[in-house]
Write a protein that holds these residues in place. Structure first.
Motif, PDB file in Angstrom:
ATOM      1  N   MET A  96      28.482 -15.830  48.507  1.00 51.09           N
ATOM      2  CA  MET A  96      28.945 -16.183  49.843  1.00 51.09           C
ATOM      3  C   MET A  96      30.459 -16.394  49.850  1.00 51.09           C
ATOM      4  O   MET A  96      31.157 -15.983  50.791  1.00 51.09           O
ATOM      5  CB  MET A  96      28.240 -17.446  50.323  1.00 51.09           C
ATOM      6  N   ALA A  97      30.987 -17.011  48.801  1.00 51.32           N
ATOM      7  CA  ALA A  97      32.426 -17.238  48.714  1.00 51.32           C
ATOM      8  C   ALA A  97      33.189 -15.921  48.683  1.00 51.32           C
ATOM      9  O   ALA A  97      34.256 -15.784  49.304  1.00 51.32           O
ATOM     10  CB  ALA A  97      32.748 -18.071  47.479  1.00 51.32           C
ATOM     11  N   VAL A  98      32.647 -14.936  47.974  1.00 50.64           N
ATOM     12  CA  VAL A  98      33.279 -13.615  47.936  1.00 50.64           C
ATOM     13  C   VAL A  98      33.283 -12.993  49.326  1.00 50.64           C
ATOM     14  O   VAL A  98      34.289 -12.429  49.777  1.00 50.64           O
ATOM     15  CB  VAL A  98      32.553 -12.702  46.934  1.00 50.64           C
ATOM     16  N   ARG A  99      32.163 -13.115  50.032  1.00 50.07           N
ATOM     17  CA  ARG A  99      32.081 -12.544  51.390  1.00 50.07           C
ATOM     18  C   ARG A  99      33.057 -13.251  52.344  1.00 50.07           C
ATOM     19  O   ARG A  99      33.642 -12.608  53.233  1.00 50.07           O
ATOM     20  CB  ARG A  99      30.652 -12.648  51.908  1.00 50.07           C
ATOM     21  N   LEU A 100      33.206 -14.569  52.175  1.00 46.06           N
ATOM     22  CA  LEU A 100      34.132 -15.302  53.036  1.00 46.06           C
ATOM     23  C   LEU A 100      35.553 -14.765  52.898  1.00 46.06           C
ATOM     24  O   LEU A 100      36.297 -14.674  53.883  1.00 46.06           O
ATOM     25  CB  LEU A 100      34.095 -16.796  52.695  1.00 46.06           C
ATOM     26  N   LYS A 101      35.948 -14.390  51.688  1.00 44.95           N
ATOM     27  CA  LYS A 101      37.283 -13.849  51.467  1.00 44.95           C
ATOM     28  C   LYS A 101      37.487 -12.511  52.168  1.00 44.95           C
ATOM     29  O   LYS A 101      38.616 -12.103  52.433  1.00 44.95           O
ATOM     30  CB  LYS A 101      37.546 -13.700  49.968  1.00 44.95           C
ATOM     31  N   LYS A 102      36.392 -11.827  52.451  1.00 45.52           N
ATOM     32  CA  LYS A 102      36.471 -10.510  53.091  1.00 45.52           C
ATOM     33  C   LYS A 102      36.363 -10.583  54.606  1.00 45.52           C
ATOM     34  O   LYS A 102      36.445  -9.552  55.282  1.00 45.52           O
ATOM     35  CB  LYS A 102      35.360  -9.600  52.544  1.00 45.52           C
ATOM     36  N   LEU A 103      36.171 -11.788  55.153  1.00 49.59           N
ATOM     37  CA  LEU A 103      35.926 -11.915  56.594  1.00 49.59           C
ATOM     38  C   LEU A 103      37.098 -11.401  57.426  1.00 49.59           C
ATOM     39  O   LEU A 103      36.907 -10.751  58.460  1.00 49.59           O
ATOM     40  CB  LEU A 103      35.630 -13.373  56.958  1.00 49.59           C
ATOM     41  N   ASP A 104      38.339 -11.676  56.998  1.00 50.70           N
ATOM     42  CA  ASP A 104      39.493 -11.247  57.790  1.00 50.70           C
ATOM     43  C   ASP A 104      39.543  -9.721  57.873  1.00 50.70           C
ATOM     44  O   ASP A 104      39.759  -9.152  58.947  1.00 50.70           O
ATOM     45  CB  ASP A 104      40.776 -11.796  57.158  1.00 50.70           C
ATOM     46  N   ASP A 105      39.310  -9.068  56.739  1.00 53.35           N
ATOM     47  CA  ASP A 105      39.298  -7.604  56.726  1.00 53.35           C
ATOM     48  C   ASP A 105      38.161  -7.060  57.589  1.00 53.35           C
ATOM     49  O   ASP A 105      38.337  -6.082  58.336  1.00 53.35           O
ATOM     50  CB  ASP A 105      39.170  -7.102  55.293  1.00 53.35           C
ATOM     51  N   VAL A 146      36.026  -4.555  62.643  1.00 57.40           N
ATOM     52  CA  VAL A 146      35.195  -4.665  63.842  1.00 57.40           C
ATOM     53  C   VAL A 146      36.028  -4.402  65.091  1.00 57.40           C
ATOM     54  O   VAL A 146      35.591  -3.698  66.017  1.00 57.40           O
ATOM     55  CB  VAL A 146      34.524  -6.062  63.908  1.00 57.40           C
ATOM     56  N   ARG A 147      37.258  -4.969  65.144  1.00 60.57           N
ATOM     57  CA  ARG A 147      38.116  -4.725  66.304  1.00 60.57           C
ATOM     58  C   ARG A 147      38.464  -3.236  66.434  1.00 60.57           C
ATOM     59  O   ARG A 147      38.506  -2.681  67.544  1.00 60.57           O
ATOM     60  CB  ARG A 147      39.400  -5.566  66.190  1.00 60.57           C
ATOM     61  N   GLU A 148      38.704  -2.591  65.287  1.00 60.98           N
ATOM     62  CA  GLU A 148      38.997  -1.152  65.323  1.00 60.98           C
ATOM     63  C   GLU A 148      37.795  -0.367  65.829  1.00 60.98           C
ATOM     64  O   GLU A 148      37.938   0.578  66.625  1.00 60.98           O
ATOM     65  CB  GLU A 148      39.390  -0.672  63.922  1.00 60.98           C
ATOM     66  N   LEU A 149      36.593  -0.742  65.389  1.00 62.96           N
ATOM     67  CA  LEU A 149      35.384  -0.064  65.853  1.00 62.96           C
ATOM     68  C   LEU A 149      35.156  -0.298  67.344  1.00 62.96           C
ATOM     69  O   LEU A 149      34.729   0.614  68.063  1.00 62.96           O
ATOM     70  CB  LEU A 149      34.177  -0.557  65.046  1.00 62.96           C
ATOM     71  N   GLU A 150      35.434  -1.518  67.807  1.00 60.20           N
ATOM     72  CA  GLU A 150      35.278  -1.801  69.243  1.00 60.20           C
ATOM     73  C   GLU A 150      36.220  -0.934  70.065  1.00 60.20           C
ATOM     74  O   GLU A 150      35.845  -0.396  71.119  1.00 60.20           O
ATOM     75  CB  GLU A 150      35.555  -3.285  69.510  1.00 60.20           C
ATOM     76  N   THR A 151      37.460  -0.796  69.576  1.00 61.51           N
ATOM     77  CA  THR A 151      38.438   0.044  70.283  1.00 61.51           C
ATOM     78  C   THR A 151      37.977   1.503  70.314  1.00 61.51           C
ATOM     79  O   THR A 151      38.068   2.185  71.350  1.00 61.51           O
ATOM     80  CB  THR A 151      39.811  -0.046  69.593  1.00 61.51           C
ATOM     81  N   LEU A 152      37.439   1.970  69.176  1.00 60.80           N
ATOM     82  CA  LEU A 152      36.950   3.346  69.108  1.00 60.80           C
ATOM     83  C   LEU A 152      35.769   3.567  70.048  1.00 60.80           C
ATOM     84  O   LEU A 152      35.699   4.596  70.743  1.00 60.80           O
ATOM     85  CB  LEU A 152      36.543   3.668  67.666  1.00 60.80           C
TER      86      LEU A 152
END
Length: 347
Positions: free
Chosen positions: A316-325, A330-336
């Motif tokens: 879970m800690a590893v996944r938390l570090k990836k949340l910003d990326d 997700v924002r890029e996919l929403e725009t697409l």
């Protein structure tokens, strides 16, 4: 040994006897450990199964629980409140002798009510005022110009520094330090310069302070704990904090300077508050939560992550570090998606 009949106990707590009213009770105990001469209580449904095997002579129960219980009971509205009331009748804490012990150190200018109890080794400073029925136990230190009301209890080795003000029925447990300096320093030319802490600590009526808790005096204005607040062991309350009436703070909490906590709040163990924020009335903060901004709406608040096995927690800690990326993707996919939807609509 204190002995009460069930009938007499029922009078004390406003209950109704289920069983023999002349049955004798000699003490209090848990459902698990109680014997035939002891009274127990059921306040938490988690322990209801213990009713089946308890050896208690009688049990404090609500009407609903008593309706299915075959043994003797005292039926009360609130078993836990009744239990709390009864503990004082069975309490064996020694009561100090009224008067000033010859080995106490008392400033000539101190004013001490003749009904107060000052034990051996206690120190009372210049111009201190000690109210009626107040007990200062061995090794406790009451600083200059401290004023305390009636029926206070200052346990062994507690310290109250100069100019602090205590209301009536205040209890300060062993090792607590009230009114020492707050953490005030001004940075200048690469050094920390101490700021004199010239406020007080004010404890209103019925405040209870746990062992080894520290409450710092105010820098300018006072640090204030309002009526009926209860503070557990090893709590740090910084300068100029204000805590509302009947708020409960559990062990190991840390309250930073100039924070204000409302009335009827509950802070569970290990809670931390940053400085200069406000918590409104009737807020419950769960254990180990860190509060970094003001809370303006009553309710329950938590922070952090729940415990798990070490392997799962590391994942879970590893996944938390990836949340910003992941958020950026997700924002890029929403725009697409929006672009694709717009293109389809124009066809």
């Amino acid at each position: 040994m204190t002995t009460w009949t069930l009938a007499r106990i029922a009078e004390l707590v406003g209950g109704v006897v289920q069983g023999n009213p002349e049955y004798s009770i000699h003490g209090l105990a848990t459902l698990k450990s109680a014997q035939a001469h002891q009274l127990s209580f059921l306040a938490n449904p988690l322990y209801k199964s213990a009713l089946l095997s308890t050896q208690a002579g009688a049990v404090l129960l609500s009407a609903d629980d008593a309706s299915t219980y075959q043994g003797q009971a005292l039926i009360v509205k609130s078993p836990y409140a009744a239990y709390a009331q009864l503990t004082h009748y069975f309490d064996r804490t020694p009561t100090p002798t009224v008067g000033i012990h010859p080995q106490a150190i008392i400033a000539a200018s101190a004013t001490i009510d003749p009904t107060a109890c000052i034990a051996a080794g206690a120190v009372i400073g210049e111009d201190a005022v000690i109210g009626a029925g107040t007990m200062i136990e061995s090794g406790a230190v009451v600083g200059a110009r401290v004023t305390m009301g009636n029926q206070c209890r200052i346990r062994a080795n507690a310290v109250i520094h100069h100019d602090c003000l205590l209301g009536n029925r205040v209890t300060i447990h062993s090792g607590a330090v009230i009114g020492d300096d707050g953490f005030g320093f001004a940075p200048h030319q690469g050094r920390w310069h101490k700021i004199a802490q010239i406020g007080r600590v004010v404890l209103h009526d019925d405040v209870d302070i746990g062992s080894n808790t520290t409450i710092d005096r105010g820098a300018l204005d006072d640090t204030i704990i309002h009526q009926g607040a209860i503070i557990d062991n090893q709590v740090q309350i910084a300068h100029n904090v204000e805590i509302g009436a009947h708020t409960a703070i559990a062990a190991c909490c840390g309250i930073s300077g100039s924070s204000k906590i409302g009335a009827h709040c509950v802070l569970a163990g290990g809670v931390g508050l940053v400085g200069h924020i406000e918590i409104c009335d009737k807020v419950h903060i769960t254990g180990m939560t860190m509060i970094t901004k003001s809370i303006t709406k009553a309710g329950s608040y938590s922070s952090g992550t729940a415990f798990d096995s070490t392997d799962n927690w590391k994942k879970m800690a590893v996944r938390l570090k990836k949340l910003d990326d992941m958020a950026k993707r997700v924002r890029e996919l929403e725009t697409l998606v929006k672009q694709l939807t717009a293109n389809q609509s124009s066809v």
